[in-house]
Design a protein around this motif. Structure first.
Motif, PDB file in Angstrom:
ATOM      1  N   THR A 155      34.622  -3.049 -16.390  1.00  0.00           N
ATOM      2  CA  THR A 155      34.201  -4.458 -16.321  1.00  0.00           C
ATOM      3  C   THR A 155      34.106  -5.002 -14.905  1.00  0.00           C
ATOM      4  O   THR A 155      34.001  -6.214 -14.730  1.00  0.00           O
ATOM      5  N   SER A 156      34.140  -4.146 -13.912  1.00  0.00           N
ATOM      6  CA  SER A 156      34.176  -4.629 -12.534  1.00  0.00           C
ATOM      7  C   SER A 156      32.797  -4.717 -11.889  1.00  0.00           C
ATOM      8  O   SER A 156      32.656  -4.530 -10.679  1.00  0.00           O
ATOM      9  N   ALA A 191      34.664 -10.600 -12.747  1.00  0.00           N
ATOM     10  CA  ALA A 191      35.216  -9.597 -13.651  1.00  0.00           C
ATOM     11  C   ALA A 191      36.185  -8.681 -12.925  1.00  0.00           C
ATOM     12  O   ALA A 191      37.210  -8.258 -13.486  1.00  0.00           O
ATOM     13  N   GLY A 233      40.013  -8.251 -14.074  1.00  0.00           N
ATOM     14  CA  GLY A 233      40.540  -6.928 -14.411  1.00  0.00           C
ATOM     15  C   GLY A 233      41.760  -6.570 -13.589  1.00  0.00           C
ATOM     16  O   GLY A 233      42.742  -6.022 -14.114  1.00  0.00           O
TER      17      GLY A 233
END
Length: 451
Positions: free
Chosen positions: A127-128, A133, A137
């Motif tokens: 999700t980076s 995000a 994370g």
């Protein structure tokens, strides 16, 4: 020759009851009382090592994968540095809350949290893609790390008390060794696949598997001993809540230890490149040598750490301070490495010794909260150490800044009498007190025949 563990435990229990008794009949019942050591199973004895190995596997992969994480998020160095602060933002509140959770639900929480930490690594890798995000994370990973840290330290301290063996120091040694091995493994995976997802998938596989093993080993064992739940008399600190001031003092001293250790770990490679014009591969030898020496020192000093904690702290402080001076004044790269290795041998044994010493007198039902108190305060030092060094390096140069790290361990040396004062005030029990958990059986009743 000293008492065997079982004999020492029996002697302690009888003495306590005699002091508490008020009549001859009570003393008579003590004479017939039998005691037995609550020895944990083999699986439970292995659980702290499994937990710390999983924790080390995650952090070894994390450190080696940061360049890939930065590249995937496509952020600048400044943005990435700010994002990494979310590790602390997630860890500190999680560390504060986890102890109470363990005290309520038992030691199996450690395995659950460790498995979740492995999953959090996968979440970060998946999700980076955006900066928001990435920060979210890392925040989750920090929370998982802080919670796991407190949980596995509570587990190690509990097993140490029930076995009478230096479990805390050896578990921290397992962590250092696993960090070194997993870092190398992540580097090899990066060379083969060059994929952040592959690295964290491997970390998750190991961490989740070890977390499940910890759950299996502790699923039937609560944080508190069975004797406490049944209301029986156990030789632990009276009351259900730990005394906070001694724990906070020990945490503050631990902050000095963590600050110096993390400053070395974070800046020793920079010393070789900036101070001695070393190549990047050669500079990487410094943190590897530091981690390896830390693992070996913790294993080698485990027994003396457990039996003579004050002596260990004094010796570790002297060695660490000497390492700081050697590093600051080393005229050549080999001598600088000698200073770094010397500092690693000294700093690495400080916090495990403090944690073991501080948690030893804490009763089972409040050990999680006590671990939270010590670890959270000490973690502040872990976060501040590299930044403190950076300020010194900006003012004096990288090599001379190591004198400032030596000053931290010198201050730690000066605080050791405070621990002795706490012990004399009965806020911290003597390290010589038996570390066993004892269950007592009621005495048999011998009736005298009536005439």
């Amino acid at each position: 020759m000293g008492d065997t563990p079982a004999r020492a435990a029996t002697s302690f229990s009888v003495t306590r009851l005699r002091l508490a008794g008020t009549g001859p009949s009570y003393l008579c019942s003590v004479t017939h009382m039998s005691t037995e050591i609550a020895r944990p199973s083999t699986a439970l004895r292995a659980a702290p090592f499994l937990g710390f190995a999983g924790f080390g596997a995650f952090w070894g992969v994390w450190g080696a994968s940061l360049p890939l994480l930065r590249a995937q998020a496509d952020v600048s160095d400044a943005e990435f540095g700010i994002a990494l602060l979310f590790v602390a933002a997630g860890a500190l509140p999680a560390m504060l809350l986890t102890g109470r959770l363990i005290d309520a639900l038992g030691l199996r929480v450690a395995g659950v949290l460790l498995a979740l930490l492995g999953v959090m690594g996968l979440v970060v890798s998946l999700t980076s893609a955006t900066y928001a995000a990435l920060c979210a994370g890392i925040l989750l990973a920090g929370a998982g790390s802080g919670a796991s840290d407190v949980a596995i330290n509570t587990l190690a301290a509990t097993v140490e008390k029930r076995t009478g063996r230096p479990i805390v120091a050896r578990s921290h040694a397992a962590f250092s060794a696993t960090v070194a091995v997993s870092s190398l493994g992540a580097g090899a995976l990066t060379g083969l696949a060059d994929s952040l997802l592959v690295n964290f998938a491997a970390a998750a596989l190991v961490t989740v598997a070890l977390g499940l093993a910890v759950i299996a080993a502790t699923r039937s064992v609560p944080a508190q001993d069975a004797a406490v739940r049944k209301g029986q008399n156990v030789p632990t600190h009276a009351g259900h809540a730990p005394r906070w001031m001694p724990l906070l003092v020990i945490g503050a001293i631990g902050a000095l230890a963590f600050a110096s250790e993390n400053a070395y770990q974070s800046w020793c490679a920079v010393l070789l490149t900036d101070g001695f014009a070393a190549s990047s591969p050669l500079a990487a030898v410094a943190p590897a040598a530091f981690a390896t020496t830390a693992a070996l020192a913790r294993f080698a000093a485990a027994t003396i750490t457990f039996r003579h904690p004050i002596v260990t702290l004094a010796g570790g402080g002297v060695i660490a301070t000497t390492g700081g001076v050697l590093t600051a004044f080393a005229p050549t790269l080999p001598l600088a490495l000698v200073g770094i290795v010397t500092a690693a041998a000294g700093t690495s044994i400080l916090f495990p010794t403090l944690l073991s010493y501080g948690l030893r007198p804490i009763p089972d039902e409040s050990r999680g909260r006590a671990t939270s108190a010590i670890s959270t305060v000490a973690y502040v030092g872990y976060l501040a150490g590299p930044a403190y060094f950076g300020l010194l390096a900006d003012a004096t140069g990288v090599q001379q800044a190591f004198l400032g790290i030596g000053a931290l361990t010198a201050v730690l040396l000066a605080t050791i009498p405070v621990l002795s004062a706490l012990k004399r005030a009965a806020d911290v029990r003597s390290p010589g007190e038996t570390p066993y958990s004892i269950r007592t059986r009621p005495a048999r009743t011998h009736r005298t025949p009536e005439p």
